[in-house]
Design an enzyme around this catalytic site. Sequence first.
Site, mmCIF file in Angstrom:
data_model
loop_
_atom_site.group_PDB
_atom_site.id
_atom_site.type_symbol
_atom_site.label_atom_id
_atom_site.label_comp_id
_atom_site.label_asym_id
_atom_site.label_seq_id
_atom_site.Cartn_x
_atom_site.Cartn_y
_atom_site.Cartn_z
ATOM 1 N N GLU A 266 0.810 -1.215 0.000
ATOM 2 C CA GLU A 266 0.000 0.000 0.000
ATOM 3 C C GLU A 266 0.850 1.276 0.000
ATOM 4 O O GLU A 266 0.774 2.086 0.927
ATOM 5 C CB GLU A 266 -0.955 0.009 1.200
ATOM 6 N N GLU B 5 -5.130 -8.538 0.533
ATOM 7 C CA GLU B 5 -5.783 -8.219 1.816
ATOM 8 C C GLU B 5 -7.269 -8.024 1.567
ATOM 9 O O GLU B 5 -7.672 -7.357 0.608
ATOM 10 C CB GLU B 5 -5.249 -6.923 2.440
HETATM 11 O O1 IFM Z 1 -3.914 -3.233 9.155
HETATM 12 C C1 IFM Z 1 -3.897 -2.662 7.879
HETATM 13 C C2 IFM Z 1 -2.727 -3.193 7.080
HETATM 14 O O2 IFM Z 1 -1.525 -2.945 7.716
HETATM 15 C C3 IFM Z 1 -2.698 -2.526 5.725
HETATM 16 N N1 IFM Z 1 -3.966 -2.621 5.059
HETATM 17 C C4 IFM Z 1 -5.145 -2.259 5.801
HETATM 18 C C5 IFM Z 1 -5.167 -2.994 7.135
HETATM 19 C C6 IFM Z 1 -6.436 -2.611 7.925
HETATM 20 O O3 IFM Z 1 -6.465 -1.250 8.169
#
Ligand code: IFM
EC number: 3.2.1.21
Length: 449
Positions: free
Chosen positions: A169, A352
């Site tokens: 990210e 994710e």
């Molecule tokens: O916990 C975070 C992760 O580190 C990066 N993506 C989003 C998740 C939830 O906020």
Amino acid sequence: MQTAPLPDFPAGFRWGVSTSAYQIEGAARADGRGPSIWDTFAHSPGRVVDGSNGDVACDHYHRYAEDIALMAGLGVTAYRFSVAWPRVLPTGTGAVNPPGLDFYERLVDGLLEQGIDPVATLFHWDLPQPVQDAGGWLNRDTAHRFAEYADLVAARLGDRVKLWITLNEPFIHMSLGHGTGEHAPGAALLFDAFPVAHHQLLGHGLAVAALRARCGAPVAIANNYSPVRPVGTDPADLAAAAGYEALHNRLFTDPLLGRGYPTELGFDESVVRDGDLDVIAAPLDVLGVNYYNPTGVRAPEEGSPLPFELVPLDGYPRTAFDWPVAPDGLRELLDWLHRRYGPDLPPIQITESGCAYDDTPDAEGRVPDPDRIAYLDGHLRAVHAAMADGVDVTGYFVWSLLDNWEWAEGFTKRFGLVHVDFATGARTPKSSYSWLREAIAAARREPPR
Ligand code: IFM
């Protein structure tokens, strides 16, 4: 909670869980680990809502074997973790910390023994503090330091890691870390944060070359995306939505897939040197997609420093983070990527997908989390629908295996399939863990472990 059986996923589809180093490892000063920007930030008063930090977190550094056993019990075929740069290179460059590399080697070998593919992310926001002190991602040199670090990790683990993810990210690290200052390192540069985007992407491209020179494993990046929904049809709202889409969804993906930076944002691109865009556009084997929710956008109030305003979207259930639960947004996003990038789009893995709820053990010690089951069920169906639309999706990783330390929200947001008692470290699988175990077993056409 009972749900209808999921549709069939292809054999070989990757079923995984994701975590990141600073959010679970703890052991912040153990065995020679150096400080990261998140140690500094979390220890600064007022930065984290509950005043907590990742010093201990889930103590995964010491309990990793128990966590591998939890993954084996779940039946996942892959585990996405991140390597803490300051654990292997305490000052970010130069002297290596052998116990740090040893830890990741034990982790990788333990996963392989259970038939779980290690998927390693190299940068999940925990920049070594000395690298930050030298300018961090505002400084072009950091891209080169990152590639050297990638080379070092690949030299040790390149024969066993099954997929490399360079950055996690980069949009969030730029926007919250350097745009608004809500994340480490806490800079509030708004659109002047563009060099952080460019230097992360340059670091990614240089790291891809280093990884490919060391090993044959595929290489990816994990971008986060959010389908953008204008609040109405007013041209000013539509223009604001288009601008936000360029910022959130295209700023990183357009140059990665050979289209250069979106020009409509008006960034000062003087940091971009000849040849950089070619380095950045090195072919990817996989595009990692992190998806949580769509974003509502409208035109800003007069005098706003930003060309858009983000607004809550009505009509959806909400998580404890107040994020809308919108599986339709995941299908929309995957279809959009497929349409926009066409044959340049590599296969996608959802790196994710998950939700936070206020999960608490009941009187019998069980942790029922029906909302998470509904969430996962809906999002897996959305992935399947996108695949039926023609999008090449080859894996899905749940965020997250464990309740963990959620950055500026500290310990107040629980994303895990497994409940963690942060006072004792005790792990208790939630009902979503059992649900997912059954779902994976059905998809793999095997009995649950
Ligand atoms: O916990 C975070 C992760 O580190 C990066 N993506 C989003 C998740 C939830 O906020």
